[in-house]
Design a protein around this motif. Structure first.
Motif, PDB file in Angstrom:
ATOM      1  N   SER A  31     -22.520 -44.633  27.469  1.00 26.96           N
ATOM      2  CA  SER A  31     -23.594 -45.273  27.308  1.00 26.96           C
ATOM      3  C   SER A  31     -23.531 -46.642  27.947  1.00 26.96           C
ATOM      4  CB  SER A  31     -24.204 -45.247  25.938  1.00 26.96           C
ATOM      5  OG  SER A  31     -23.968 -43.717  25.389  1.00 26.96           O
ATOM      6  N   TYR A  33     -26.494 -50.203  28.657  1.00 27.07           N
ATOM      7  CA  TYR A  33     -27.683 -50.835  28.090  1.00 27.07           C
ATOM      8  C   TYR A  33     -27.968 -51.861  28.932  1.00 27.07           C
ATOM      9  CZ  TYR A  33     -25.821 -48.313  24.371  1.00 27.07           C
ATOM     10  OH  TYR A  33     -25.017 -47.338  23.472  1.00 27.07           O
ATOM     11  N   TYR A  48     -31.847 -48.092  28.293  1.00 27.70           N
ATOM     12  CA  TYR A  48     -30.764 -47.919  28.160  1.00 27.70           C
ATOM     13  C   TYR A  48     -30.324 -46.359  28.952  1.00 27.70           C
ATOM     14  CZ  TYR A  48     -32.286 -44.843  24.571  1.00 27.70           C
ATOM     15  OH  TYR A  48     -32.972 -43.642  23.846  1.00 27.70           O
ATOM     16  N   ALA A  50     -28.188 -43.253  27.852  1.00 24.51           N
ATOM     17  CA  ALA A  50     -27.194 -42.477  26.986  1.00 24.51           C
ATOM     18  C   ALA A  50     -26.119 -41.729  27.782  1.00 24.51           C
ATOM     19  CB  ALA A  50     -28.062 -41.494  26.019  1.00 24.51           C
ATOM     20  N   GLY A  96     -20.875 -44.211  22.918  1.00 26.98           N
ATOM     21  CA  GLY A  96     -21.722 -43.086  22.651  1.00 26.98           C
ATOM     22  C   GLY A  96     -21.411 -41.997  22.003  1.00 26.98           C
ATOM     23  N   GLY A  98     -19.533 -40.159  18.340  1.00 28.01           N
ATOM     24  CA  GLY A  98     -19.071 -40.147  16.944  1.00 28.01           C
ATOM     25  C   GLY A  98     -19.548 -41.469  16.275  1.00 28.01           C
ATOM     26  N   ASP A  99     -18.554 -42.284  15.843  1.00 25.30           N
ATOM     27  CA  ASP A  99     -18.949 -43.616  14.943  1.00 25.30           C
ATOM     28  C   ASP A  99     -18.946 -44.556  15.941  1.00 25.30           C
ATOM     29  OD1 ASP A  99     -17.937 -42.795  11.792  1.00 25.30           O
ATOM     30  OD2 ASP A  99     -19.937 -42.333  12.704  1.00 25.30           O
ATOM     31  N   SER A 100     -18.723 -44.345  17.382  1.00 21.65           N
ATOM     32  CA  SER A 100     -18.212 -45.504  18.155  1.00 21.65           C
ATOM     33  C   SER A 100     -19.632 -46.080  18.971  1.00 21.65           C
ATOM     34  CB  SER A 100     -17.343 -44.974  19.288  1.00 21.65           C
ATOM     35  OG  SER A 100     -16.119 -44.544  18.797  1.00 21.65           O
ATOM     36  N   TYR A 101     -20.487 -46.723  18.218  1.00 19.86           N
ATOM     37  CA  TYR A 101     -21.538 -47.267  18.668  1.00 19.86           C
ATOM     38  C   TYR A 101     -21.465 -48.764  19.085  1.00 19.86           C
ATOM     39  CZ  TYR A 101     -23.655 -42.784  17.350  1.00 19.86           C
ATOM     40  OH  TYR A 101     -23.783 -41.328  17.117  1.00 19.86           O
ATOM     41  N   GLU A 102     -20.478 -49.394  18.844  1.00 21.00           N
ATOM     42  CA  GLU A 102     -20.267 -50.856  18.846  1.00 21.00           C
ATOM     43  C   GLU A 102     -20.376 -50.967  20.619  1.00 21.00           C
ATOM     44  OE1 GLU A 102     -17.915 -49.012  17.676  1.00 21.00           O
ATOM     45  OE2 GLU A 102     -15.867 -49.803  18.043  1.00 21.00           O
ATOM     46  N   GLN A 103     -21.205 -51.993  20.772  1.00 18.93           N
ATOM     47  CA  GLN A 103     -21.270 -52.069  22.238  1.00 18.93           C
ATOM     48  C   GLN A 103     -20.175 -53.384  22.765  1.00 18.93           C
ATOM     49  OE1 GLN A 103     -25.413 -52.485  23.118  1.00 18.93           O
ATOM     50  NE2 GLN A 103     -25.905 -50.923  21.688  1.00 18.93           N
ATOM     51  N   PHE A 105     -20.214 -56.400  25.770  1.00 15.81           N
ATOM     52  CA  PHE A 105     -21.327 -57.059  26.482  1.00 15.81           C
ATOM     53  C   PHE A 105     -20.677 -57.826  27.788  1.00 15.81           C
ATOM     54  CE2 PHE A 105     -25.123 -57.061  24.167  1.00 15.81           C
ATOM     55  CZ  PHE A 105     -24.665 -56.566  23.025  1.00 15.81           C
TER      56      PHE A 105
ATOM     57  N   PHE B  34     -23.771 -54.190  12.313  1.00 11.82           N
ATOM     58  CA  PHE B  34     -22.867 -54.750  12.903  1.00 11.82           C
ATOM     59  C   PHE B  34     -23.021 -56.426  12.886  1.00 11.82           C
ATOM     60  CE2 PHE B  34     -21.847 -50.951  15.205  1.00 11.82           C
ATOM     61  CZ  PHE B  34     -22.995 -50.168  15.406  1.00 11.82           C
ATOM     62  N   TYR B  36     -22.162 -59.353  15.316  1.00 12.02           N
ATOM     63  CA  TYR B  36     -21.468 -59.885  16.826  1.00 12.02           C
ATOM     64  C   TYR B  36     -21.661 -61.306  16.663  1.00 12.02           C
ATOM     65  CZ  TYR B  36     -22.279 -55.217  18.701  1.00 12.02           C
ATOM     66  OH  TYR B  36     -22.309 -54.005  18.856  1.00 12.02           O
ATOM     67  N   LEU B  44     -21.909 -61.099  23.921  1.00 15.14           N
ATOM     68  CA  LEU B  44     -21.565 -61.024  22.514  1.00 15.14           C
ATOM     69  C   LEU B  44     -20.279 -60.276  22.381  1.00 15.14           C
ATOM     70  CD1 LEU B  44     -24.806 -61.424  22.609  1.00 15.14           C
ATOM     71  CD2 LEU B  44     -24.830 -59.919  20.750  1.00 15.14           C
ATOM     72  N   LYS B  49     -18.066 -54.006  11.966  1.00 14.71           N
ATOM     73  CA  LYS B  49     -18.957 -52.856  11.876  1.00 14.71           C
ATOM     74  C   LYS B  49     -19.027 -52.111  10.680  1.00 14.71           C
ATOM     75  CE  LYS B  49     -16.602 -49.198  14.182  1.00 14.71           C
ATOM     76  NZ  LYS B  49     -16.619 -48.236  15.515  1.00 14.71           N
ATOM     77  N   PHE B  99     -28.215 -45.471  19.891  1.00 16.86           N
ATOM     78  CA  PHE B  99     -28.564 -45.987  21.200  1.00 16.86           C
ATOM     79  C   PHE B  99     -29.530 -47.251  21.178  1.00 16.86           C
ATOM     80  CE2 PHE B  99     -26.085 -43.147  23.272  1.00 16.86           C
ATOM     81  CZ  PHE B  99     -26.283 -41.827  22.693  1.00 16.86           C
TER      82      PHE B  99
END
Lengths: 114, 113
Positions: A31, A33, A48, A50, A96, A98-103, A105, B34, B36, B44, B49, B99
């Motif tokens: 994913s 963004y 975004y 996905a 994108g 399981g629980d791995s939604y941290e982004q 940057f 979260f 950051y 960031l 989390k 998302f």
């Protein structure tokens, strides 16, 4: 690993000009963004993707288009720049799954439209 | 609809003092939450989390946050501030799809010597 890279770092445009902001990630993330950051407003999602081959609108999509070129690259295009698009633009990516939604940057592109 | 409110756009503490940055959220489903951090002229970075595994979450650089469902809060704390903690901090909430992440307006932390 370079992580998330963005080009250019700075850009000045005149009203009505067009440009494309480039973003690439080397973490094999699904994913990606695009955000804009304005003082006192946090980050707002523009578009975004996905997964490769899909794109969706975020909170503030008007005046922008995006292309998910492949799994690594996600570009943002301003067709006819306006002063209201003066901002700092950040690209991000995430697994994108399981629980791995941290982004993660990129360093940002500072855009000024005169 | 999800939303995030960070109380205080600026917080100033003395070096060695407790850091407390407040975040309240609204979400119709169990959220992912979260924190950051953004240093000047950088992107960031994830501090920590919450994904429902534990209500007290420990992050990098000595920061931690506690999820309190009854208060819809996710406040960030650090027992002893260091000069290097001076930065802007963003709380964010994401739905189960992950998302569409909503960011708070940010809190700038100043650390006085």
């Amino acid at each position: 690993n370079a992580g998330v890279t963005q080009t250019p770092k700075f850009q000045v445009l005149k009203t009505g000009q067009s440009m494309t902001l480039q973003c690439a990630q080397d973490m094999n993330h699904n994913s990606m963004y695009w955000y804009r950051q304005d003082p006192g407003m946090g980050l707002r999602l523009i578009y975004y993707s996905a997964s490769e081959g899909t794109t969706d609108k975020g909170e503030v999509p008007n005046g922008y288009n995006v292309s998910r070129l492949n799994k690594r690259e996600f570009s943002l295009r301003l067709e006819s720049a306006a002063p209201s698009q003066t901002s700092v633009y950040f690209c991000a990516s995430s697994e994108g799954l399981g629980d791995s939604y941290e982004q993660y940057f990129g360093p940002g592109t500072r855009l000024t439209v005169t | 609809a999800q939303s995030v409110t960070q109380l205080g756009s600026h917080v100033s503490v003395s070096e060695g003092a407790l850091v407390l940055l407040r975040c309240n959220y609204s979400s119709s489903v169990p959220p992912y939450l979260f924190w950051y951090v953004q240093y000047p002229n950088q992107g960031l970075q994830l501090l920590l989390k919450y994904t429902s595994a534990a209500t007290l979450v420990k992050g990098i650089n000595g920061f931690e946050a506690e999820f309190k469902k009854s208060e819809t809060s996710f406040h960030l704390t650090k027992p002893s501030a260091h000069m290097s903690d001076a930065a802007e901090y963003f709380c964010a909430v994401s739905d189960t799809g992950g998302f569409k992440t909503i960011f708070g307006a940010g809190t700038r932390l100043f650390v006085k010597a």
